[in-house]
Design a protein around this motif. Structure first.
Motif, PDB file in Angstrom:
ATOM      1  N   ARG A 143     -23.919  23.601   4.314  1.00  0.00           N
ATOM      2  CA  ARG A 143     -23.530  23.090   5.720  1.00  0.00           C
ATOM      3  C   ARG A 143     -24.311  21.367   5.962  1.00  0.00           C
ATOM      4  NH1 ARG A 143     -18.955  25.413   7.076  1.00  0.00           N
ATOM      5  NH2 ARG A 143     -18.349  23.691   8.080  1.00  0.00           N
ATOM      6  N   ILE A 144     -25.891  22.058   5.659  1.00  0.00           N
ATOM      7  CA  ILE A 144     -26.996  21.072   6.596  1.00  0.00           C
ATOM      8  C   ILE A 144     -28.027  20.432   5.813  1.00  0.00           C
ATOM      9  CG2 ILE A 144     -26.017  21.664   8.991  1.00  0.00           C
ATOM     10  CD1 ILE A 144     -28.274  23.198   9.390  1.00  0.00           C
ATOM     11  N   PRO A 145     -28.588  19.707   5.212  1.00  0.00           N
ATOM     12  CA  PRO A 145     -29.962  19.414   4.396  1.00  0.00           C
ATOM     13  C   PRO A 145     -31.172  20.662   4.506  1.00  0.00           C
ATOM     14  CG  PRO A 145     -29.458  17.369   6.282  1.00  0.00           C
ATOM     15  CD  PRO A 145     -28.615  18.267   6.650  1.00  0.00           C
ATOM     16  N   VAL A 146     -31.198  20.533   3.090  1.00  0.00           N
ATOM     17  CA  VAL A 146     -32.326  21.626   3.487  1.00  0.00           C
ATOM     18  C   VAL A 146     -33.583  21.884   4.436  1.00  0.00           C
ATOM     19  CG1 VAL A 146     -33.875  22.551   2.281  1.00  0.00           C
ATOM     20  CG2 VAL A 146     -32.882  21.534   1.021  1.00  0.00           C
ATOM     21  N   GLY A 147     -34.261  20.494   4.444  1.00  0.00           N
ATOM     22  CA  GLY A 147     -35.526  20.380   5.997  1.00  0.00           C
ATOM     23  C   GLY A 147     -35.419  20.192   6.727  1.00  0.00           C
ATOM     24  N   VAL A 148     -33.695  20.235   7.405  1.00  0.00           N
ATOM     25  CA  VAL A 148     -33.281  20.782   9.084  1.00  0.00           C
ATOM     26  C   VAL A 148     -32.302  21.895   8.765  1.00  0.00           C
ATOM     27  CG1 VAL A 148     -31.289  19.672   9.844  1.00  0.00           C
ATOM     28  CG2 VAL A 148     -31.853  18.405   9.082  1.00  0.00           C
ATOM     29  N   ALA A 149     -31.501  23.057   7.953  1.00  0.00           N
ATOM     30  CA  ALA A 149     -31.937  24.170   7.968  1.00  0.00           C
ATOM     31  C   ALA A 149     -32.736  25.310   7.318  1.00  0.00           C
ATOM     32  CB  ALA A 149     -31.299  24.482   6.408  1.00  0.00           C
ATOM     33  N   LEU A 150     -34.168  24.583   6.758  1.00  0.00           N
ATOM     34  CA  LEU A 150     -35.086  25.982   6.853  1.00  0.00           C
ATOM     35  C   LEU A 150     -35.950  25.710   8.506  1.00  0.00           C
ATOM     36  CD1 LEU A 150     -37.156  27.909   5.512  1.00  0.00           C
ATOM     37  CD2 LEU A 150     -38.183  25.781   4.584  1.00  0.00           C
ATOM     38  N   VAL A 198     -43.095  21.934   3.705  1.00  0.00           N
ATOM     39  CA  VAL A 198     -43.284  22.044   2.438  1.00  0.00           C
ATOM     40  C   VAL A 198     -41.847  21.623   1.953  1.00  0.00           C
ATOM     41  CG1 VAL A 198     -43.595  23.001   0.317  1.00  0.00           C
ATOM     42  CG2 VAL A 198     -45.418  23.381   2.467  1.00  0.00           C
ATOM     43  N   ALA A 199     -40.635  22.151   2.733  1.00  0.00           N
ATOM     44  CA  ALA A 199     -39.731  22.198   1.713  1.00  0.00           C
ATOM     45  C   ALA A 199     -38.993  21.152   1.900  1.00  0.00           C
ATOM     46  CB  ALA A 199     -38.745  23.617   2.848  1.00  0.00           C
ATOM     47  N   THR A 200     -38.894  19.974   3.198  1.00  0.00           N
ATOM     48  CA  THR A 200     -38.606  18.951   3.639  1.00  0.00           C
ATOM     49  C   THR A 200     -39.643  18.316   2.906  1.00  0.00           C
ATOM     50  OG1 THR A 200     -38.523  19.673   5.941  1.00  0.00           O
ATOM     51  CG2 THR A 200     -38.733  17.240   5.247  1.00  0.00           C
ATOM     52  N   VAL A 201     -40.506  18.185   2.423  1.00  0.00           N
ATOM     53  CA  VAL A 201     -41.591  17.407   1.189  1.00  0.00           C
ATOM     54  C   VAL A 201     -40.481  17.431   0.143  1.00  0.00           C
ATOM     55  CG1 VAL A 201     -43.258  15.911  -0.061  1.00  0.00           C
ATOM     56  CG2 VAL A 201     -43.738  16.892   2.924  1.00  0.00           C
TER      57      VAL A 201
END
Length: 318
Positions: free
Chosen positions: A91-98, A264-267
């Motif tokens: 439901r939301i971007p990878v970086g925000v979720a993590l 790391v996930a956000t990058v």
């Protein structure tokens, strides 16, 4: 020897963060290709359980010795974290979720200090505070109304489960009957897979998705390659190195260092999925890095410096 063990623990924690950080960028293309988020979780956990099943047989005595620990690790640290994280991811971007999930270390410090009533090092507390500020910048909470509310709630639920991952990972590490972390992980995956089977109903999986390809930043990649990365690297390898690092460091320090996974996930998402970052999000990532550095640089109070009278009371009540 203590410094060597801490350095080894720090190295494992960093490796684990990089491995965990690659899960979202491999899983999201599969979800976008038509795979249900809960089915993605089931494939991840069940695949890891299959890979680790020889370790479960080798450490089968843990079922008798530590049933509560195995159940808690499987239900919360495996099934809970994965289910809520992937539900948020859809439901939301990878970086925000993590990044929401990695509010867990701050919750962990609160659990250690106020529930377990154990001391928390100043470095760990300061590092967690800096990391939380960094997380807030990356999530851009001042623009939070634009985020999917349910996705945010799923992310916060994952944070609670993730805090207990570190608690369970360290459970019994100081006693005489120390459970082997490899066995705990193996049974945790098996129990998590059984729980997720009931929740995810894998018999409804659209297997055709796995027979095709998924787009990673415009490049088509075989779905089975992405699934293999999620299972082998972002789950089996990540959990093994992560739990061992908690034993060598401490839950409070390992938890803050693990915030690097979010960076790391956000990058990765920025480079591979085109989820570009704003200036504030880049600043926030730097703060998370700084918080992790502050936490891992902390030095616990040596046992010899403690008050002998306090030690005597603790020994008498043990």
């Amino acid at each position: 020897m203590q410094a060597t063990g801490k350095n080894a623990g720090l190295g494992l924690a960093l490796v684990s963060a990089f491995a965990f950080g690659g899960s979202g960028v491999a899983a999201k293309p599969l979800i976008e290709a038509g795979l249900d988020p809960l089915h993605m979780v089931w494939l991840r956990v069940a695949g890891a359980a299959l890979v680790l099943s020889p370790l479960a047989w080798r450490h089968r005595d843990l079922v008798r010795r530590k049933p509560a620990l195995l159940a808690g690790f499987g239900l919360v640290a495996v099934a809970g974290v994965q289910a809520f994280y992937f539900a948020s991811l859809s439901r939301i971007p990878v970086g925000v979720a993590l990044l929401l999930e990695y509010l867990g270390p701050a919750l962990l410090l609160g659990w250690i200090r106020f529930v377990q009533r154990k001391p928390v090092t100043r470095g760990a507390a300061a590092g967690a505070a800096v990391a939380v500020v960094g997380l807030a910048c990356v999530v851009e909470i001042w623009a939070g109304l634009s985020l999917d509310l349910l996705g945010v709630l799923f992310g916060l639920a994952a944070a609670c489960c993730q805090a207990f991952y570190f608690v369970f990972a360290d459970q019994g590490a100081d006693g005489d009957d120390v459970p082997d972390p490899l066995g705990v992980i193996a049974y945790g995956m098996i129990i998590g897979a059984l729980v997720m089977t009931v929740i995810a109903r894998p018999w409804e999986i659209d297997w055709q998705v796995l027979e095709g390809q998924a787009s990673v930043g415009g490049t088509m990649v075989p779905a089975l390659v992405l699934l293999g990365w999620v299972v082998l690297i972002a789950t089996v390898f990540a959990y093994l190195t992560g739990v061992v690092s908690v034993r060598k460091l401490s839950p409070q320090v390992a938890g803050v260092v693990a915030c690097l996974e979010a960076v790391v996930a956000t990058v990765f998402a920025w480079i591979l999925l085109g989820e570009h970052l704003s200036t504030w999000q880049i600043v926030g990532g730097g703060l998370v890095l700084g918080g992790a550095f502050i936490a891992q640089s902390s030095r616990p109070t040596p046992p010899a410096a403690a008050d002998p009278a306090v030690l005597d009371r603790e020994t008498a009540t043990a």
